[in-house]
Design a protein around this motif. Structure first.
Motif, mmCIF file in Angstrom:
data_model
loop_
_atom_site.group_PDB
_atom_site.id
_atom_site.type_symbol
_atom_site.label_atom_id
_atom_site.label_comp_id
_atom_site.label_asym_id
_atom_site.label_seq_id
_atom_site.Cartn_x
_atom_site.Cartn_y
_atom_site.Cartn_z
ATOM 1 N N SER A 1 3.799 7.375 12.999
ATOM 2 C CA SER A 1 3.683 5.914 12.469
ATOM 3 C C SER A 1 1.994 5.845 13.055
ATOM 4 O O SER A 1 1.546 6.372 13.789
ATOM 5 C CB SER A 1 4.375 5.115 13.427
ATOM 6 O OG SER A 1 4.195 4.963 14.663
ATOM 7 N N LEU B 1 0.363 -4.619 9.312
ATOM 8 C CA LEU B 1 1.687 -3.844 8.929
ATOM 9 C C LEU B 1 2.004 -2.488 9.855
ATOM 10 O O LEU B 1 0.928 -1.999 10.631
ATOM 11 C CB LEU B 1 1.416 -2.964 7.378
ATOM 12 C CG LEU B 1 1.135 -3.969 6.395
ATOM 13 C CD1 LEU B 1 0.696 -3.135 5.062
ATOM 14 C CD2 LEU B 1 2.296 -4.958 6.057
ATOM 15 N N MET C 1 3.217 1.502 9.337
ATOM 16 C CA MET C 1 3.791 2.389 8.347
ATOM 17 C C MET C 1 4.190 3.959 8.936
ATOM 18 O O MET C 1 3.696 4.524 9.616
ATOM 19 C CB MET C 1 2.811 2.880 7.389
ATOM 20 C CG MET C 1 2.986 3.810 6.219
ATOM 21 S SD MET C 1 1.604 4.382 5.192
ATOM 22 C CE MET C 1 1.479 2.989 4.231
ATOM 23 N N TYR D 1 2.042 -1.686 -3.304
ATOM 24 C CA TYR D 1 2.203 -0.211 -3.461
ATOM 25 C C TYR D 1 2.601 0.119 -5.120
ATOM 26 O O TYR D 1 2.005 1.272 -5.545
ATOM 27 C CB TYR D 1 3.586 0.101 -2.852
ATOM 28 C CG TYR D 1 3.902 1.484 -2.939
ATOM 29 C CD1 TYR D 1 3.348 2.394 -2.166
ATOM 30 C CD2 TYR D 1 4.959 1.934 -4.083
ATOM 31 C CE1 TYR D 1 3.690 3.838 -2.078
ATOM 32 C CE2 TYR D 1 5.235 3.145 -3.990
ATOM 33 C CZ TYR D 1 4.574 4.089 -3.486
ATOM 34 O OH TYR D 1 4.979 5.544 -3.278
ATOM 35 N N ILE E 1 8.414 6.615 2.835
ATOM 36 C CA ILE E 1 7.334 5.823 3.409
ATOM 37 C C ILE E 1 8.261 4.453 3.893
ATOM 38 O O ILE E 1 9.035 4.023 3.074
ATOM 39 C CB ILE E 1 6.278 5.461 2.542
ATOM 40 C CG1 ILE E 1 5.525 6.598 2.225
ATOM 41 C CG2 ILE E 1 5.402 4.328 3.208
ATOM 42 C CD1 ILE E 1 4.560 6.543 0.906
ATOM 43 N N ILE F 1 7.544 0.792 5.454
ATOM 44 C CA ILE F 1 6.518 -0.178 5.883
ATOM 45 C C ILE F 1 7.113 -1.483 6.439
ATOM 46 O O ILE F 1 8.110 -2.080 6.058
ATOM 47 C CB ILE F 1 5.986 -0.764 4.730
ATOM 48 C CG1 ILE F 1 5.111 0.248 3.973
ATOM 49 C CG2 ILE F 1 4.566 -1.697 4.896
ATOM 50 C CD1 ILE F 1 4.574 0.088 2.341
ATOM 51 N N LEU G 1 -2.372 -1.794 3.252
ATOM 52 C CA LEU G 1 -1.640 -0.801 2.883
ATOM 53 C C LEU G 1 -2.538 0.675 2.661
ATOM 54 O O LEU G 1 -2.071 1.400 3.061
ATOM 55 C CB LEU G 1 -1.021 -1.228 1.690
ATOM 56 C CG LEU G 1 0.185 0.028 0.963
ATOM 57 C CD1 LEU G 1 1.362 0.140 1.915
ATOM 58 C CD2 LEU G 1 0.499 -0.546 -0.346
#
Length: 117
Positions: free
Chosen positions: A22, A28, A30, A67, A80, A82, A100
């Motif tokens: 991570s 965010l 991820m 995305y 993935i 998020i 992102l």
């Protein structure tokens, strides 16, 4: 052309949380884990801390769209997840998109990408 699928089940999310790597930024978090296929699987999590239903769905739509527009630059074969932070509720599409891409670069899962401001 759709090259990504969705993570839908809780155990799929938990597997990525537990065994994935991570990185986070202001908006965010991820998590990324290789899945052994030739497709990416994307999961988006927006908790009630972010806001009410309208706000959470808006953040989800912004994440999914950013995305979708950039999925060609992401490497294949990844799960993935998020996770949106509470600060993501008050920002627009451009900030979500930049966040992102930034996390993708930190994970080294983005192919050569040129971003113009």
């Amino acid at each position: 052309m759709k090259i990504s699928e969705s993570l839908k089940k809780n155990h799929q999310f938990q597997f990525v949380y537990r065994y994935g790597k991570s990185y986070a930024n202001k908006y965010l978090v991820m998590y990324v884990k290789e899945n052994g296929t030739d497709r990416n699987r994307l999961g988006i999590s927006v908790s009630k801390k972010v806001g009410n239903s309208v706000v959470r769905h808006r953040v989800t739509r912004l994440l999914r769209e950013s995305y979708r527009l950039h999925e060609a630059v992401f490497n294949s074969g990844l799960d993935i997840v998020i996770v949106a932070r509470a600060s993501a509720a008050s920002v627009g599409y451009e900030e979500i998109e930049k966040a992102l891409i930034h996390l993708g670069k930190l994970h080294h899962i983005i192919k050569v990408y040129i971003y113009f401001d």
